[in-house]
Design a protein around this motif. Structure first.
Motif, short mmCIF file in Angstrom:
data_model
loop_
_atom_site.label_atom_id
_atom_site.label_comp_id
_atom_site.label_asym_id
_atom_site.label_seq_id
_atom_site.Cartn_x
_atom_site.Cartn_y
_atom_site.Cartn_z
N GLU A 172 -0.71 -3.96 -1.17
CA GLU A 172 -1.18 -3.68 -2.53
C GLU A 172 -0.01 -3.20 -3.40
OE1 GLU A 172 -5.28 -1.70 -3.99
OE2 GLU A 172 -3.91 -0.35 -2.95
N ASP A 173 0.16 -3.78 -4.56
CA ASP A 173 1.32 -3.45 -5.40
C ASP A 173 1.34 -1.98 -5.82
OD1 ASP A 173 2.36 -6.00 -5.29
OD2 ASP A 173 1.38 -6.67 -7.14
N THR A 197 -2.48 7.33 -1.66
CA THR A 197 -3.22 6.15 -2.12
C THR A 197 -4.70 6.49 -2.25
OG1 THR A 197 -3.77 5.28 0.09
CG2 THR A 197 -1.58 4.72 -0.82
N PRO A 221 -10.16 -6.82 -1.49
CA PRO A 221 -9.82 -5.39 -1.58
C PRO A 221 -11.04 -4.49 -1.47
CG PRO A 221 -8.56 -6.63 -3.18
CD PRO A 221 -9.54 -7.60 -2.58
N TYR A 272 -2.46 -2.23 4.37
CA TYR A 272 -2.78 -2.82 3.07
C TYR A 272 -2.47 -1.83 1.94
CZ TYR A 272 -5.37 -4.71 -0.87
OH TYR A 272 -5.72 -5.18 -2.11
N SER A 273 -2.90 -0.59 2.10
CA SER A 273 -2.75 0.39 1.02
C SER A 273 -1.30 0.75 0.75
CB SER A 273 -3.55 1.66 1.34
OG SER A 273 -2.97 2.37 2.43
#
Length: 243
Positions: A116-117, A207, A157, A111-112
């Motif tokens: 996630e943008d 991140t 999130p 995800y990170s």
């Protein structure tokens, strides 16, 4: 040290640095722990392998896929013992810990980096420098689809971050004040744990997960100690030692 002609096929990474796939990192550390001589190969297309993923170990005509398959192969054919100093209870706890990292914490890593943008904006120039957008975006789409097909995709999130924070607290609690998990010397647990801690804490894309690891002094010390042990040249450049 046992001499061999082993080749470990992994995703590209800087020379002497830990792999940015925790599973590839795990496989390389297992080879080191087993005392094996090996070379790294960076295949242009990992889809050529039957399971379509890395790491893959080749030993002559034998091909072994998946990091856990590589562990089993080293134990059954190379005399490796990754549990020698662990009790049955510690082995069981370690198995559960590794499952947590590989099945749940891994989703937070995906995800990170890929979903996630903000994380993707950091990951893109590091993983795909010099490559066209269609290659980078295509790989992102594959990783995002994997994530969206998992139960983690139903989390917000905030829930994803809370889940990772809980996993890291569990790691820190089990590590305690020992150099490695459950002892003075590393075991199979450390091959897995280091791959994840390193990627959350010290991967170049940086991140929000880095700050979560940094909250635990024993985990950051563990990273430095383990990094210096398994990647001494790169660690020395960063001013880290095994002490």
């Amino acid at each position: 040290m046992n001499q061999s002609t082993l080749t470990l096929h992994v995703f590209p990474t800087d020379d002497g640095f830990f792999n940015l796939s925790p599973f590839c990192c795990k496989a390389e550390i297992l080879l080191q722990m087993a005392g094996q001589t090996y070379r790294l190969d960076f295949p242009q297309d990992h889809k050529v392998f039957p399971k379509g993923k890395l790491p893959v170990l080749t030993d002559g005509e034998t091909q072994v896929e998946d990091s856990e398959g590589i562990r089993n192969y080293l134990e059954s054919t190379k005399g490796a013992n990754f549990t020698a100093k662990l009790s049955e209870a510690e082995q069981a706890t370690g198995r559960a810990l590794c499952s947590m990292l590989e099945e749940r914490s891994y989703r937070a890593l995906v995800y990170s980096r890929w979903v996630e943008d903000d994380g993707w904006s950091r990951t893109r120039p590091i993983f795909f420098e010099g490559l066209p957008d269609e290659v980078a975006d295509g790989f992102r789409a594959v990783m995002s689809a994997e994530y969206l097909g998992s139960s983690a995709a139903r989390q917000t999130p905030e829930e994803i971050k809370a889940s990772l924070a809980a996993d890291l607290r569990a790691l820190a609690a089990l590590l305690g004040n020992t150099p490695y998990f459950f002892g003075e010397e590393p075991s199979f647990i450390d091959a897995t744990a280091f791959g994840f801690i390193a990627n959350f804490y010290a991967a170049p894309e940086q991140t929000w997960a880095r700050d979560m690891v940094a909250e635990h002094a024993n985990l950051t010390a563990y990273f430095a100690r383990s990094f210096a042990r398994w990647y001494p040249v790169a660690a020395a450049k960063m001013g880290l030692s095994a002490a």
